[in-house]
Design an enzyme around this catalytic site. Structure first.
Site, PDB file in Angstrom:
ATOM      1  N   ARG A  15      33.556  45.567  43.001  1.00 16.89           N
ATOM      2  CA  ARG A  15      34.982  45.214  43.046  1.00 16.89           C
ATOM      3  C   ARG A  15      35.269  43.881  43.745  1.00 16.89           C
ATOM      4  NH1 ARG A  15      37.398  50.459  45.511  1.00 16.89           N
ATOM      5  NH2 ARG A  15      35.210  50.908  45.961  1.00 16.89           N
ATOM      6  N   THR A  79      23.291  57.055  49.831  1.00 17.04           N
ATOM      7  CA  THR A  79      23.085  56.679  51.237  1.00 17.04           C
ATOM      8  C   THR A  79      21.870  57.381  51.844  1.00 17.04           C
ATOM      9  OG1 THR A  79      24.763  58.331  51.771  1.00 17.04           O
ATOM     10  CG2 THR A  79      25.484  56.048  51.743  1.00 17.04           C
ATOM     11  N   TYR A 100      26.861  50.509  58.463  1.00 19.93           N
ATOM     12  CA  TYR A 100      27.044  49.956  57.118  1.00 19.93           C
ATOM     13  C   TYR A 100      27.224  48.441  57.212  1.00 19.93           C
ATOM     14  CZ  TYR A 100      28.201  54.635  55.164  1.00 19.93           C
ATOM     15  OH  TYR A 100      28.174  55.927  54.745  1.00 19.93           O
ATOM     16  N   GLY A 135      34.514  60.977  52.662  1.00 18.29           N
ATOM     17  CA  GLY A 135      33.925  62.291  52.871  1.00 18.29           C
ATOM     18  C   GLY A 135      34.714  63.017  53.950  1.00 18.29           C
ATOM     19  N   ASN A 165      34.627  61.103  57.462  1.00 15.26           N
ATOM     20  CA  ASN A 165      33.366  60.503  57.889  1.00 15.26           C
ATOM     21  C   ASN A 165      33.487  58.985  57.767  1.00 15.26           C
ATOM     22  OD1 ASN A 165      30.639  59.889  58.306  1.00 15.26           O
ATOM     23  ND2 ASN A 165      30.146  60.227  56.143  1.00 15.26           N
ATOM     24  N   ASN A 373      40.151  -2.315  76.056  1.00 16.29           N
ATOM     25  CA  ASN A 373      41.272  -2.127  75.140  1.00 16.29           C
ATOM     26  C   ASN A 373      40.858  -2.625  73.760  1.00 16.29           C
ATOM     27  OD1 ASN A 373      43.750  -2.278  73.714  1.00 16.29           O
ATOM     28  ND2 ASN A 373      44.813  -2.232  75.679  1.00 16.29           N
ATOM     29  N   SER A 401      43.688  -7.408  67.953  1.00 11.29           N
ATOM     30  CA  SER A 401      43.873  -6.599  66.751  1.00 11.29           C
ATOM     31  C   SER A 401      43.118  -7.176  65.560  1.00 11.29           C
ATOM     32  CB  SER A 401      45.360  -6.530  66.410  1.00 11.29           C
ATOM     33  OG  SER A 401      46.022  -5.846  67.443  1.00 11.29           O
ATOM     34  N   ALA A 419      42.674 -12.024  68.220  1.00  8.56           N
ATOM     35  CA  ALA A 419      43.020 -11.185  67.071  1.00  8.56           C
ATOM     36  C   ALA A 419      42.485 -11.793  65.780  1.00  8.56           C
ATOM     37  CB  ALA A 419      44.535 -11.037  66.985  1.00  8.56           C
TER      38      ALA A 419
HETATM   39  C1  UD1 Z   1      30.162  57.020  52.195  1.00 10.21           C
HETATM   40  C2  UD1 Z   1      29.984  58.439  52.730  1.00 10.21           C
HETATM   41  C3  UD1 Z   1      31.368  59.042  52.981  1.00 10.21           C
HETATM   42  C4  UD1 Z   1      32.156  58.181  53.946  1.00 10.21           C
HETATM   43  C5  UD1 Z   1      32.230  56.761  53.421  1.00 10.21           C
HETATM   44  C6  UD1 Z   1      32.839  55.847  54.455  1.00 10.21           C
HETATM   45  C7  UD1 Z   1      27.962  59.340  51.724  1.00 10.21           C
HETATM   46  C8  UD1 Z   1      27.395  60.208  50.679  1.00 10.21           C
HETATM   47  N1  UD1 Z   1      29.281  59.217  51.738  1.00 10.21           N
HETATM   48  O1  UD1 Z   1      30.807  57.138  50.953  1.00 10.21           O
HETATM   49  O2  UD1 Z   1      31.240  60.357  53.519  1.00 10.21           O
HETATM   50  O3  UD1 Z   1      33.471  58.711  54.103  1.00 10.21           O
HETATM   51  O4  UD1 Z   1      30.915  56.248  53.130  1.00 10.21           O
HETATM   52  O5  UD1 Z   1      33.030  54.586  53.902  1.00 10.21           O
HETATM   53  O6  UD1 Z   1      27.233  58.814  52.538  1.00 10.21           O
HETATM   54  N2  UD1 Z   1      24.568  52.065  50.249  1.00 10.21           N
HETATM   55  C9  UD1 Z   1      23.254  51.670  50.094  1.00 10.21           C
HETATM   56  N3  UD1 Z   1      22.509  52.248  49.128  1.00 10.21           N
HETATM   57  C10 UD1 Z   1      22.998  53.217  48.312  1.00 10.21           C
HETATM   58  C11 UD1 Z   1      24.338  53.608  48.476  1.00 10.21           C
HETATM   59  C12 UD1 Z   1      25.095  53.014  49.459  1.00 10.21           C
HETATM   60  O7  UD1 Z   1      22.759  50.801  50.794  1.00 10.21           O
HETATM   61  O8  UD1 Z   1      22.245  53.715  47.465  1.00 10.21           O
HETATM   62  C13 UD1 Z   1      25.361  51.435  51.301  1.00 10.21           C
HETATM   63  C14 UD1 Z   1      26.524  50.622  50.753  1.00 10.21           C
HETATM   64  O9  UD1 Z   1      26.144  49.255  50.586  1.00 10.21           O
HETATM   65  C15 UD1 Z   1      27.561  50.772  51.832  1.00 10.21           C
HETATM   66  C16 UD1 Z   1      27.260  52.145  52.429  1.00 10.21           C
HETATM   67  O10 UD1 Z   1      25.946  52.443  52.079  1.00 10.21           O
HETATM   68  O11 UD1 Z   1      27.417  49.810  52.854  1.00 10.21           O
HETATM   69  C17 UD1 Z   1      28.211  53.208  51.902  1.00 10.21           C
HETATM   70  O12 UD1 Z   1      28.096  53.293  50.521  1.00 10.21           O
HETATM   71  P1  UD1 Z   1      29.304  53.631  49.600  1.00 10.21           P
HETATM   72  O13 UD1 Z   1      28.847  53.737  48.221  1.00 10.21           O
HETATM   73  O14 UD1 Z   1      30.438  52.737  49.901  1.00 10.21           O
HETATM   74  O15 UD1 Z   1      29.626  55.112  50.135  1.00 10.21           O
HETATM   75  P2  UD1 Z   1      30.935  55.915  49.882  1.00 10.21           P
HETATM   76  O16 UD1 Z   1      30.879  56.520  48.533  1.00 10.21           O
HETATM   77  O17 UD1 Z   1      32.114  55.103  50.220  1.00 10.21           O
END
Ligand code: UD1
Ligand code: CA
Length: 452
Positions: A15, A79, A100, A135, A165, A373, A401, A419
């Site tokens: 996005r 994650t 993050y 979450g 979360n 100056n 100047s 000057a």
């Molecule tokens: C995640 C949490 C959610 C929380 C939210 C807060 C999980 C399953 N969910 O959801 O509970 O409320 O963050 O923002 O953890 N990333 C990776 N590799 C991956 C997936 C993600 O490095 O395979 C990184 C992303 O770059 C990001 C962070 O992890 O920095 C969170 O990923 P994102 O996909 O935004 O998680 P959410 O679905 O928002």
């Protein structure tokens, strides 16, 4: 027990609609992930590991100087999968803090209190008016945390929960090694959720606790450029508040931008639309006018910088007045009480105490003594197209100047230049040099008249 930090930074950031990986988008001129690394560092952890994926080369290049191990997550499977990629570089024991890379403004204090206060599994949570997308923290009738359920997997009842979360968690590495292989991807997104470790911790009988940041912006992430702009403004508001608390007058806290390591002394005044970048040290009682841009510079006490002046890699000792519309380029050094006025450019030059360069002048590669100056429109001709040469103006010199000083050239102590001179040879101490066409009068001369 040793603390280790893993920063998740593999997400694509669709996005953002950008060819730059999301975590490299800057807040206050610094990539978001670098903010996270810097904050993590204040906790003095035993290690910091960054999990990268999208735009790997760019992320690695951007963090090359950060001296942190980078681990690749080739496919973004969630994650939980992301944290699993870091396990091989982590020790068997110790505690792990998960951050993050797209949550740049978490305060170091918050993380410190969070890590130190957590025994088993800790989750940083917040209560939101609108929890959509996050979450949800599920608790039992005794208010004990039993799990985290993602928005897309939640029941209608769970969707009512406002405690969410933030993604920031702290846990024993030993336990994590047990939990990770148990994570499945049987959920609405087909991902390995790190959040599923919460239910596993409960099963193991490990205490699961929540802590909260002071401010919601500390845990806000960036998914698009609107959120990026919102966090940029939050960061700037924090900086303005810090300066005001330190005794600086900020005429409009919404119109000041601080991008770097900036210190300003008490009783200094920052007018609107001032930008301070890089390492900037500003003394006491300094006034900075509207629209000034100051980068990597040191400014002593009592300096007055009038509007729209631009300073870069400059040193200003104290009691100076500068601008409006002055430009101090790298290596400009104004000694105590020196003045540089409007439309004056100074580069790699010393301007001695009490000396004045007030109007429309270029001073480059020069050493100017005390109480000199320099008249309006004077130019140091420092460049022959290939090499640069120095101009030396000794103490008490007066330059008329519109003088061109063709370097290398020295004007001796107390000498005067008439000057409009083009000075190509050294001027001896105390003498007057004039190097211009002599004025003559042609008597009886008539202007031409229009022919019929
Ligand atoms: C995640 C949490 C959610 C929380 C939210 C807060 C999980 C399953 N969910 O959801 O509970 O409320 O963050 O923002 O953890 N990333 C990776 N590799 C991956 C997936 C993600 O490095 O395979 C990184 C992303 O770059 C990001 C962070 O992890 O920095 C969170 O990923 P994102 O996909 O935004 O998680 P959410 O679905 O928002
Ligand atoms: Ca997110």
């Amino acid at each position: 027990m040793d603390l280790h930090v893993v920063i998740l930074a593999a997400g694509q950031g669709t996005r953002m609609k950008s060819s730059l990986p999301k975590v490299l988008h800057p807040v206050a001129g610094k990539p978001m992930v670098q903010h996270v690394v810097d904050t993590a560092r204040t906790l003095s952890p035993a290690s910091i590991t960054v999990v990268y994926g999208h735009g790997g080369d760019q992320v690695c290049a951007a963090l090359a100087n950060a001296d942190v191990p980078l681990v690749e997550q080739a496919e973004q499977l969630g994650t939980g999968h992301a944290v699993a990629q870091a396990l091989p570089v982590l020790p068997e024991t110790g505690r792990l803090l998960v951050l993050y890379g797209d949550v740049p403004l978490t305060r170091a204090d918050t993380l410190k209190v969070f890590c130190e206060g957590t025994q088993g599994l800790g989750i940083l949570t917040v209560h939101l008016e609108n929890p959509t997308g996050y979450g949800r923290i599920v608790r039992d009738e005794l208010d004990r945390i039993t799990g985290i359920v993602e928005q897309k997997d939640a029941t209608a009842d769970q969707l009512q929960i406002r405690e969410v979360n933030t993604g920031i968690m702290c846990m024993p590495i030993e336990a994590l090694r047990r939990w990770i292989p148990q994570l499945g991807n049987q959920n609405a997104q087909g991902e390995y959720y790190l959040t599923d470790i919460v239910a596993l911790a409960v099963q193991d009988g490990l205490p699961v606790t929540a802590a909260h940041p002071h401010h919601v912006w500390e845990v806000e992430g960036v998914n698009n450029r609107l959120q990026l702009a919102a966090l940029e403004r939050q960061y700037q508001q924090n900086q303005a508040e810090r300066l005001m608390t330190d005794g600086v007058t900020v005429l409009d806290p919404a119109r000041l931008d601080v991008r770097g390591d900036v210190e300003v002394g008490p009783d200094s005044v920052l007018d609107v639309n001032v930008v301070l970048e890089g390492t900037v040290r500003i003394g006491r009682n300094v006034t900075i006018g509207a629209g000034c841009v100051i980068r990597n510079s040191t400014i002593g006490d009592g300096v007055e910088i009038a509007p729209y002046s631009v300073l870069e890699d400059a040193t200003v000792d104290g009691g100076n007045s500068i601008g409006p519309f002055a430009r101090l380029r790298p290596g400009a050094h104004l000694h105590e009480g020196a003045k540089v006025g409007n439309f004056v450019e100074v580069k790699k030059a010393e301007i001695g105490p009490g000396s004045k360069v007030n109007h429309l002048t270029y001073i480059g590669d020069a050493t100017i003594g005390a109480n000199v100056n320099v008249g309006a429109g004077t130019i140091t001709c420092n460049y022959d197209g290939v090499n640069k040469f120095r101009t030396v103006l000794e103490d008490d010199v007066f330059i008329g100047s519109n003088t061109a000083l063709v370097a290398p050239v020295t004007v001796g102590k107390g000498a005067t230049v008439g000057a409009g001179s083009v000075i190509t040879k050294d001027v001896p101490e105390g003498e007057l040099a004039v190097a211009r066409g002599k004025q003559m009068t042609i008597r009886g001369w008539q202007r031409p008249v229009k022919q019929k």
